[in-house]
Design a protein around this motif. Structure first.
Motif, PDB file in Angstrom:
ATOM      1  N   ASN A   1       0.805  -1.229   0.000  1.00 44.69           N
ATOM      2  CA  ASN A   1       0.000   0.000   0.000  1.00 44.69           C
ATOM      3  C   ASN A   1       0.836   1.276   0.000  1.00 44.69           C
ATOM      4  OD1 ASN A   1      -2.290  -1.628   0.205  1.00 44.69           O
ATOM      5  ND2 ASN A   1      -2.186  -1.628   2.442  1.00 44.69           N
ATOM      6  N   LEU A   2       1.907   1.274  -0.785  1.00 44.08           N
ATOM      7  CA  LEU A   2       2.717   2.485  -0.858  1.00 44.08           C
ATOM      8  C   LEU A   2       2.098   3.414  -1.890  1.00 44.08           C
ATOM      9  CD1 LEU A   2       6.236   0.795  -1.058  1.00 44.08           C
ATOM     10  CD2 LEU A   2       5.093   1.691   0.979  1.00 44.08           C
ATOM     11  N   ASN A   3       2.129   4.708  -1.611  1.00 44.96           N
ATOM     12  CA  ASN A   3       1.636   5.597  -2.668  1.00 44.96           C
ATOM     13  C   ASN A   3       2.665   5.667  -3.795  1.00 44.96           C
ATOM     14  OD1 ASN A   3       3.429   7.849  -2.444  1.00 44.96           O
ATOM     15  ND2 ASN A   3       2.324   8.484  -0.601  1.00 44.96           N
ATOM     16  N   GLU A   4       2.229   6.143  -4.928  1.00 42.74           N
ATOM     17  CA  GLU A   4       3.032   6.064  -6.160  1.00 42.74           C
ATOM     18  C   GLU A   4       4.389   6.762  -5.984  1.00 42.74           C
ATOM     19  OE1 GLU A   4       4.327   4.667  -9.232  1.00 42.74           O
ATOM     20  OE2 GLU A   4       2.454   3.838  -8.471  1.00 42.74           O
ATOM     21  N   LYS A   5       4.385   7.863  -5.252  1.00 41.57           N
ATOM     22  CA  LYS A   5       5.613   8.634  -5.079  1.00 41.57           C
ATOM     23  C   LYS A   5       6.653   7.853  -4.262  1.00 41.57           C
ATOM     24  CE  LYS A   5       6.577  13.485  -4.298  1.00 41.57           C
ATOM     25  NZ  LYS A   5       6.078  14.733  -3.683  1.00 41.57           N
ATOM     26  N   ILE A   6       6.182   7.275  -3.169  1.00 44.43           N
ATOM     27  CA  ILE A   6       7.099   6.514  -2.318  1.00 44.43           C
ATOM     28  C   ILE A   6       7.541   5.238  -3.034  1.00 44.43           C
ATOM     29  CG2 ILE A   6       7.267   5.203  -0.156  1.00 44.43           C
ATOM     30  CD1 ILE A   6       5.636   7.371   1.162  1.00 44.43           C
TER      31      ILE A   6
ATOM     32  N   ALA B   1       7.895   4.836  -6.202  1.00 44.84           N
ATOM     33  CA  ALA B   1       8.879   5.226  -7.215  1.00 44.84           C
ATOM     34  C   ALA B   1      10.236   5.488  -6.565  1.00 44.84           C
ATOM     35  CB  ALA B   1       8.396   6.465  -7.966  1.00 44.84           C
ATOM     36  N   ARG B   2      10.198   6.097  -5.383  1.00 44.06           N
ATOM     37  CA  ARG B   2      11.461   6.384  -4.703  1.00 44.06           C
ATOM     38  C   ARG B   2      12.167   5.078  -4.314  1.00 44.06           C
ATOM     39  NH1 ARG B   2      10.703   9.378   0.597  1.00 44.06           N
ATOM     40  NH2 ARG B   2       9.550  10.837  -0.716  1.00 44.06           N
ATOM     41  N   TYR B   3      11.412   4.129  -3.757  1.00 45.65           N
ATOM     42  CA  TYR B   3      11.988   2.832  -3.384  1.00 45.65           C
ATOM     43  C   TYR B   3      12.515   2.095  -4.613  1.00 45.65           C
ATOM     44  CZ  TYR B   3      10.186   2.974   1.413  1.00 45.65           C
ATOM     45  OH  TYR B   3       9.947   3.291   2.716  1.00 45.65           O
ATOM     46  N   ARG B   4      11.721   2.149  -5.686  1.00 47.68           N
ATOM     47  CA  ARG B   4      12.125   1.476  -6.918  1.00 47.68           C
ATOM     48  C   ARG B   4      13.484   2.008  -7.398  1.00 47.68           C
ATOM     49  NH1 ARG B   4       6.809   1.269  -9.044  1.00 47.68           N
ATOM     50  NH2 ARG B   4       7.170   3.322  -9.913  1.00 47.68           N
ATOM     51  N   ASN B   5      13.623   3.324  -7.402  1.00 46.04           N
ATOM     52  CA  ASN B   5      14.873   3.930  -7.859  1.00 46.04           C
ATOM     53  C   ASN B   5      16.041   3.599  -6.935  1.00 46.04           C
ATOM     54  OD1 ASN B   5      13.617   5.056 -10.038  1.00 46.04           O
ATOM     55  ND2 ASN B   5      13.204   7.009  -8.994  1.00 46.04           N
ATOM     56  N   LYS B   6      15.735   3.518  -5.648  1.00 52.33           N
ATOM     57  CA  LYS B   6      16.789   3.311  -4.671  1.00 52.33           C
ATOM     58  C   LYS B   6      17.229   1.849  -4.624  1.00 52.33           C
ATOM     59  CE  LYS B   6      17.392   3.804   0.292  1.00 52.33           C
ATOM     60  NZ  LYS B   6      16.662   4.069   1.530  1.00 52.33           N
ATOM     61  N   PHE B   7      16.256   0.932  -4.737  1.00 58.23           N
ATOM     62  CA  PHE B   7      16.541  -0.480  -4.485  1.00 58.23           C
ATOM     63  C   PHE B   7      16.776  -1.301  -5.742  1.00 58.23           C
ATOM     64  CE2 PHE B   7      13.857  -0.015  -0.455  1.00 58.23           C
ATOM     65  CZ  PHE B   7      14.943  -0.077   0.386  1.00 58.23           C
ATOM     66  N   LEU B   8      16.137  -0.911  -6.858  1.00 56.64           N
ATOM     67  CA  LEU B   8      15.996  -1.860  -7.958  1.00 56.64           C
ATOM     68  C   LEU B   8      16.527  -1.360  -9.293  1.00 56.64           C
ATOM     69  CD1 LEU B   8      12.311  -2.744  -7.039  1.00 56.64           C
ATOM     70  CD2 LEU B   8      14.288  -4.206  -6.638  1.00 56.64           C
ATOM     71  N   GLY B   9      17.166  -2.276 -10.031  1.00 56.25           N
ATOM     72  CA  GLY B   9      17.541  -2.010 -11.418  1.00 56.25           C
ATOM     73  C   GLY B   9      16.863  -3.039 -12.303  1.00 56.25           C
ATOM     74  N   PHE B  10      16.440  -2.618 -13.488  1.00 57.64           N
ATOM     75  CA  PHE B  10      15.676  -3.503 -14.377  1.00 57.64           C
ATOM     76  C   PHE B  10      16.387  -3.732 -15.702  1.00 57.64           C
ATOM     77  CE2 PHE B  10      12.556  -1.576 -11.609  1.00 57.64           C
ATOM     78  CZ  PHE B  10      11.729  -2.645 -11.282  1.00 57.64           C
ATOM     79  N   VAL B  11      16.309  -4.979 -16.157  1.00 59.14           N
ATOM     80  CA  VAL B  11      16.782  -5.330 -17.500  1.00 59.14           C
ATOM     81  C   VAL B  11      15.679  -6.140 -18.161  1.00 59.14           C
ATOM     82  CG1 VAL B  11      18.517  -6.641 -18.801  1.00 59.14           C
ATOM     83  CG2 VAL B  11      19.213  -5.334 -16.798  1.00 59.14           C
ATOM     84  N   PHE B  12      15.367  -5.786 -19.426  1.00 59.70           N
ATOM     85  CA  PHE B  12      14.262  -6.447 -20.123  1.00 59.70           C
ATOM     86  C   PHE B  12      14.759  -7.172 -21.373  1.00 59.70           C
ATOM     87  CE2 PHE B  12      12.632  -2.677 -17.955  1.00 59.70           C
ATOM     88  CZ  PHE B  12      11.598  -3.223 -17.201  1.00 59.70           C
ATOM     89  N   GLN B  13      13.951  -8.110 -21.828  1.00 59.17           N
ATOM     90  CA  GLN B  13      14.265  -8.870 -23.043  1.00 59.17           C
ATOM     91  C   GLN B  13      14.501  -7.939 -24.239  1.00 59.17           C
ATOM     92  OE1 GLN B  13      11.392 -11.909 -23.892  1.00 59.17           O
ATOM     93  NE2 GLN B  13      12.093 -12.234 -25.974  1.00 59.17           N
ATOM     94  N   SER B  14      13.666  -6.892 -24.331  1.00 62.28           N
ATOM     95  CA  SER B  14      13.695  -6.020 -25.513  1.00 62.28           C
ATOM     96  C   SER B  14      14.560  -4.764 -25.305  1.00 62.28           C
ATOM     97  CB  SER B  14      12.272  -5.630 -25.870  1.00 62.28           C
ATOM     98  OG  SER B  14      11.617  -5.137 -24.722  1.00 62.28           O
ATOM     99  N   PHE B  15      15.437  -4.800 -24.295  1.00 66.26           N
ATOM    100  CA  PHE B  15      16.457  -3.769 -24.021  1.00 66.26           C
ATOM    101  C   PHE B  15      15.856  -2.445 -23.534  1.00 66.26           C
ATOM    102  CE2 PHE B  15      17.791  -5.989 -28.113  1.00 66.26           C
ATOM    103  CZ  PHE B  15      18.376  -7.063 -27.464  1.00 66.26           C
ATOM    104  N   ASN B  16      14.789  -1.970 -24.194  1.00 68.67           N
ATOM    105  CA  ASN B  16      14.128  -0.715 -23.810  1.00 68.67           C
ATOM    106  C   ASN B  16      15.076   0.484 -23.743  1.00 68.67           C
ATOM    107  OD1 ASN B  16      12.082  -2.533 -23.573  1.00 68.67           O
ATOM    108  ND2 ASN B  16      11.414  -1.908 -21.533  1.00 68.67           N
ATOM    109  N   LEU B  17      15.954   0.593 -24.749  1.00 80.12           N
ATOM    110  CA  LEU B  17      16.817   1.771 -24.826  1.00 80.12           C
ATOM    111  C   LEU B  17      16.087   2.883 -25.573  1.00 80.12           C
ATOM    112  CD1 LEU B  17      20.187   0.033 -25.799  1.00 80.12           C
ATOM    113  CD2 LEU B  17      19.415   0.737 -23.519  1.00 80.12           C
ATOM    114  N   ILE B  18      16.499   4.112 -25.317  1.00 78.37           N
ATOM    115  CA  ILE B  18      15.911   5.243 -26.049  1.00 78.37           C
ATOM    116  C   ILE B  18      16.674   5.389 -27.360  1.00 78.37           C
ATOM    117  CG2 ILE B  18      15.485   7.724 -25.987  1.00 78.37           C
ATOM    118  CD1 ILE B  18      15.143   7.415 -22.961  1.00 78.37           C
TER     119      ILE B  18
END
Ligand code: ADP
Ligand code: MG
Length: 233
Positions: free
Chosen positions: A71-76, A78-95
Motif C-alpha cells: 500500500n505504498l503511494n506512487e511517489k514513495i 517510485a522512490r523505493y524502486r529507484n533506490k533499491f531496484l535495477g531492471f533489464v528487459f528482453q527487448s532492451f528498452n533503450l531510447i
C-alpha cells in the motif's frame, strides 16, 4: 534482501479470474544469483513485476531490504524502486535517439546528479560492460548483445541493491546469451544480488540457484551446485 510469504495474484478479466500465483514463499539473501524458471505462462513475469514493485500482489507479504512493500503511494513506491531496484528487459528498452552514454546517464539525471558526474559515472559503467569505444553510438548501431550490455550498465548506474532481469537473453543467439550471462555472473561476483527470469535451462544453469515455477507454485528450489553434486553421485 527479499522475503516473500504466501503471495497470491489473480488477473480478473470480465467475470472470470485467472489465479496466476498461488501461494509463493521464498527469500533471497544479499549476494545471491537466482534464476526463476518455468514454461511460458507459468507466472514468472508476474512474480518479477511484483518483486520490482511494478505490480502488487492480492495477498501475502513482501519485504525488500527490511522494508514492507504494501500500500505504498506512487511517489514513495517510485522512490523505493529507484533506490533499491535495477531492471533489464528482453527487448532492451533503450531510447533510440540517445547515444549509449546518454542512455546510461539518464537515470542519473532523474536523481539530480550534475552533468559532469553523470557522464563520468556513465562512462565507468560502460567500461565495466566493455563498451567504452561504443559510447557515442546510437542503439541501432549496436548488436543485440551490445544493446543488452548498455541496458545492464544503465540498470547499474543508480547502484541498485537488486538487479531484476526478465528474459535478458530472450532476444539473443546462444553465443551472445552466454556472453551476457558471463557479464551478469561477473556483476554478481562483485556482490550484487541478481534475479533473472528465463525459460532456458542452460541460462538457468549459469546461476547459483534455480527456482522452478509451475502453475503458480514453486515446485523446486535448488542450489545448482547441490544439483550437480547429486548428479555426480
Ligand atoms: P510468464 O512470464 O511465465 O510467461 P506471465 O506472468 O507473463 O507468465 O503470465 C502468467 C499468466 O497470466 C498467463 O496466462 C498470462 O496470459 C496471464 N497474464 C499476464 N499478465 C496479465 C494481465 N495483465 N491481464 C490478464 N492476464 C495476464
Ligand atoms: Mg514472461
Amino acid at each position: 534482501m527479499i522475503e516473500i510469504k504466501d503471495l497470491h495474484k489473480s488477473y480478473k478479466t470480465g467475470s472470470t479470474a485467472l489465479h496466476v500465483l498461488k501461494g509463493i514463499n521464498f527469500s533471497v539473501a544479499e549476494g545471491e544469483l537466482v534464476s526463476i524458471m518455468g514454461s511460458s505462462g507459468s507466472g514468472k513475469s508476474t512474480l518479477l513485476n511484483i518483486l520490482g514493485m511494478l505490480d502488487e500482489a492480492d495477498a501475502g507479504s513482501y519485504t525488500l531490504d527490511g522494508v514492507p512493500i504494501k500500500n505504498l503511494n506512487e511517489k514513495i513506491a517510485a522512490r523505493y524502486r529507484n533506490k533499491f531496484l535495477g531492471f533489464v528487459f528482453q527487448s532492451f528498452n533503450l531510447i533510440s535517439y540517445k547515444s549509449a552514454l546518454d542512455n546510461v546517464a539518464l537515470p542519473l539525471y532523474y536523481q539530480g546528479i550534475k552533468r559532469k558526474e553523470r557522464i563520468e559515472k556513465a562512462m565507468s559503467y560502460l567500461e565495466k560492460v566493455g563498451l567504452t569505444p561504443w559510447a557515442s553510438h546510437l542503439p541501432n548501431e549496436l548488436s543485440g548483445g551490445q544493446k543488452q550490455r548498455v541496458a545492464i550498465a544503465r540498470a547499474l548506474a543508480s547502484d541498485p541493491k537488486v538487479l531484476l532481469a526478465d528474459e535478458p537473453t530472450g532476444a539473443l543467439d546462444s553465443k551472445t546469451s552466454h556472453e551476457v550471462m558471463d557479464l551478469i555472473q561477473k556483476i554478481n561476483e562483485e556482490g550484487r544480488t541478481i534475479l533473472i527470469v528465463t525459460h532456458e535451462h542452460d541460462i538457468a544453469q549459469m546461476t547459483k540457484r534455480i527456482v522452478n515455477l509451475k502453475d503458480g507454485v514453486i515446485i523446486d528450489d535448488n542450489k545448482v551446485n547441490q544439483v550437480k553434486a547429486l548428479q555426480n553421485v
